[in-house]
Design an enzyme around this catalytic site. Structure first.
Site, mmCIF file in Angstrom:
data_model
loop_
_atom_site.group_PDB
_atom_site.id
_atom_site.type_symbol
_atom_site.label_atom_id
_atom_site.label_comp_id
_atom_site.label_asym_id
_atom_site.label_seq_id
_atom_site.Cartn_x
_atom_site.Cartn_y
_atom_site.Cartn_z
ATOM 1 N N ASN A 1 0.898 -1.205 0.041
ATOM 2 C CA ASN A 1 -0.095 -0.213 -0.139
ATOM 3 C C ASN A 1 0.789 1.202 -0.116
ATOM 4 O O ASN A 1 1.898 1.469 0.620
ATOM 5 C CB ASN A 1 -1.156 0.088 1.108
ATOM 6 C CG ASN A 1 -0.581 -0.235 2.494
ATOM 7 O OD1 ASN A 1 0.372 -0.985 2.624
ATOM 8 N ND2 ASN A 1 -1.044 0.144 3.765
ATOM 9 N N VAL A 2 0.339 2.254 -0.705
ATOM 10 C CA VAL A 2 1.148 3.692 -0.794
ATOM 11 C C VAL A 2 -0.099 4.466 -0.248
ATOM 12 O O VAL A 2 -0.880 4.903 -1.272
ATOM 13 C CB VAL A 2 1.719 3.726 -2.260
ATOM 14 C CG1 VAL A 2 2.284 5.041 -2.178
ATOM 15 C CG2 VAL A 2 2.621 2.587 -2.647
ATOM 16 N N ASN B 1 -1.618 8.529 1.305
ATOM 17 C CA ASN B 1 -1.568 9.944 0.771
ATOM 18 C C ASN B 1 -2.038 10.733 1.835
ATOM 19 O O ASN B 1 -3.161 10.238 2.326
ATOM 20 C CB ASN B 1 -2.217 10.079 -0.422
ATOM 21 C CG ASN B 1 -1.791 11.489 -1.234
ATOM 22 O OD1 ASN B 1 -2.298 12.510 -0.893
ATOM 23 N ND2 ASN B 1 -0.710 11.406 -2.092
ATOM 24 N N TYR C 1 -6.352 11.280 2.049
ATOM 25 C CA TYR C 1 -6.437 9.629 2.000
ATOM 26 C C TYR C 1 -6.972 9.127 0.740
ATOM 27 O O TYR C 1 -6.711 7.965 0.503
ATOM 28 C CB TYR C 1 -7.490 9.326 3.265
ATOM 29 C CG TYR C 1 -6.740 9.890 4.545
ATOM 30 C CD1 TYR C 1 -5.917 10.464 4.883
ATOM 31 C CD2 TYR C 1 -7.389 9.145 5.445
ATOM 32 C CE1 TYR C 1 -5.188 10.586 6.047
ATOM 33 C CE2 TYR C 1 -6.739 9.043 6.788
ATOM 34 C CZ TYR C 1 -5.677 9.874 7.050
ATOM 35 O OH TYR C 1 -5.262 9.954 8.371
ATOM 36 N N CYS D 1 -4.023 0.563 -2.397
ATOM 37 C CA CYS D 1 -3.799 -0.769 -1.565
ATOM 38 C C CYS D 1 -2.569 -1.399 -2.364
ATOM 39 O O CYS D 1 -2.430 -1.099 -3.716
ATOM 40 C CB CYS D 1 -5.109 -1.366 -1.534
ATOM 41 S SG CYS D 1 -6.439 -0.792 -0.889
ATOM 42 N N GLU E 1 -2.668 -4.652 -3.182
ATOM 43 C CA GLU E 1 -3.123 -5.492 -4.539
ATOM 44 C C GLU E 1 -3.333 -4.688 -5.595
ATOM 45 O O GLU E 1 -2.740 -5.128 -6.609
ATOM 46 C CB GLU E 1 -4.799 -5.971 -4.333
ATOM 47 C CG GLU E 1 -4.841 -6.671 -2.908
ATOM 48 C CD GLU E 1 -5.087 -6.137 -1.607
ATOM 49 O OE1 GLU E 1 -4.620 -4.904 -1.446
ATOM 50 O OE2 GLU E 1 -6.096 -6.351 -1.075
HETATM 51 ZN ZN LIG Z 1 -8.097 -2.592 -1.476
#
Ligand SMILES: [Zn+2]
Ligand SMILES: [Zn+2]
Ligand SMILES: [Zn+2]
Ligand SMILES: [Zn+2]
Lengths: 135, 135, 135, 135
Positions: free
Chosen positions: B44-45, B47, B50, B55, B57
């Site tokens: 996940n990245v 910010n 928000y 995510c 995936e």
């Molecule tokens: Zn997700």
């Protein structure tokens, strides 16, 4: 409940006419039933930067929140697809889940016929707000 | 297949360490198995705005695409939750669906144990690319 | 620096060829220069639920993070528009800002010509991670 | 115009109280002035899957669209930051741009003081709907 469901279905079909969808030309309408019996509608609002597009279901949820609602019992959703019942996209399912797992979901065709399902069925093994507190 | 699954699970756990999650402090790792046997990882990245967070995936899927992959068979996902198996958020389920409904999904715990499920189970009545052409 | 800029521009043009954009048919490529001299590319990855689409610039940032980079100096971006230089969408500007305000931005045309600008110019009065700690 | 601006600023401050922000604890309010003089408010609505969060400004735009408005002249935005004027995130700037570049933007502090700027200033070299037709 039947009258309320009919009203919900009717309003989601009407909300579809408000859609701003110059890119997909795929109008969608949604109508949410709040715990205290109010109905709040939404439509998709697209953006030239496609990723900033928001679906009808999420527009309805956001509008409900700013209007003071946080408890919901049902949502009806309609697009222009005539030959089958289509569920909300996964993003919308997750946004519904933010406000509890007890949603009834009415998948609605343009002719007003609908299929009743539920968020629990549509988002099994769901990630939910409770999980963020688990670690 | 077992060796490949073990590798996939192991790599999703490692990818979790790369997460940029200063806001949620909820690191997640993912690893995708492509149709030709490559493994592509994601984390996940987040910010400060928000809504611009992505995510693990989805990071893995995007990375796979820019690296030339569009056919996939499985994904493994892991977060820090120890006491239950949690599915991907709905947004990620939808992004997987973009590349077909035949994904096997391995929900992985920090200790490496996993539960096998599938995208078909996780996203029933799915909205899919085919629907956009239906109207 | 000129050789590195030329390489960056060249790689963002190549990355455009990897774009998955069946809905917009608007391929975009991006290439990021990390503080230690690595170049990481990205392309747009679209979704039938338009709001789950992610731009080339953000794909590159996410990929960089999972590959271990968090310090960046420049980004080059290219689409198919020939007659003017177009900046990244606002969402991408905000995602760049997450990793500092010191980005040089090269807006690139298909013929390889480019205009140099900066994130500070592109996102004035920016909301940034520091603001979340202000309240 | 001053009375209308005061009303806009006042309503964006009130809308902040409706924010659903259990994750960031950073409430934001927005109020849009439509071309025909209506005021539509919005607040941020967050999600456990952070990327599904939507800002106050976008909630207001989506709500305006479903209520039948597509022409706008101004927006006021307020958060809890007291010591400086902060602009909307880049994603919100882009969503405003979808409905034209002629927005006046009032950055508002909790005490009701505000700074007037414009979308043209906040999003220079903007990607806009016209660009999608360029290729
Ligand atoms: Zn997700
Ligand atoms: Zn949706
Ligand atoms: Zn972008
Ligand atoms: Zn915003």
């Amino acid at each position: 409940m039947t009258d309320k469901v009919n009203e919900l279905v009717s309003k989601c079909l009407q909300a579809r006419d408000m859609a701003y969808c110059p890119y997909s030309r795929f109008p969608v309408g949604a109508a949410i039933l709040t715990a205290d019996g109010a109905i709040i509608t939404g439509c998709n609002v697209e953006n030239a930067s496609y990723g900033l597009t928001v679906c009808a279901e999420r527009t309805a949820v956001q509008r409900a929140v700013v209007e003071g609602h946080r408890q919901f019992t049902a949502i009806a959703v309609a697009c222009d697809i005539k030959d089958q019942f289509v569920g909300p996209c996964g993003a919308c399912r997750q946004v519904l889940m933010e406000f509890g797992s007890d949603w009834i979901v009415y998948l609605t065709k343009p002719d007003g016929s609908y299929k009743e399902t539920s968020l629990s069925e549509l988002l099994p093994l769901a990630f939910s707000p409770a999980h963020l507190a688990k670690t």
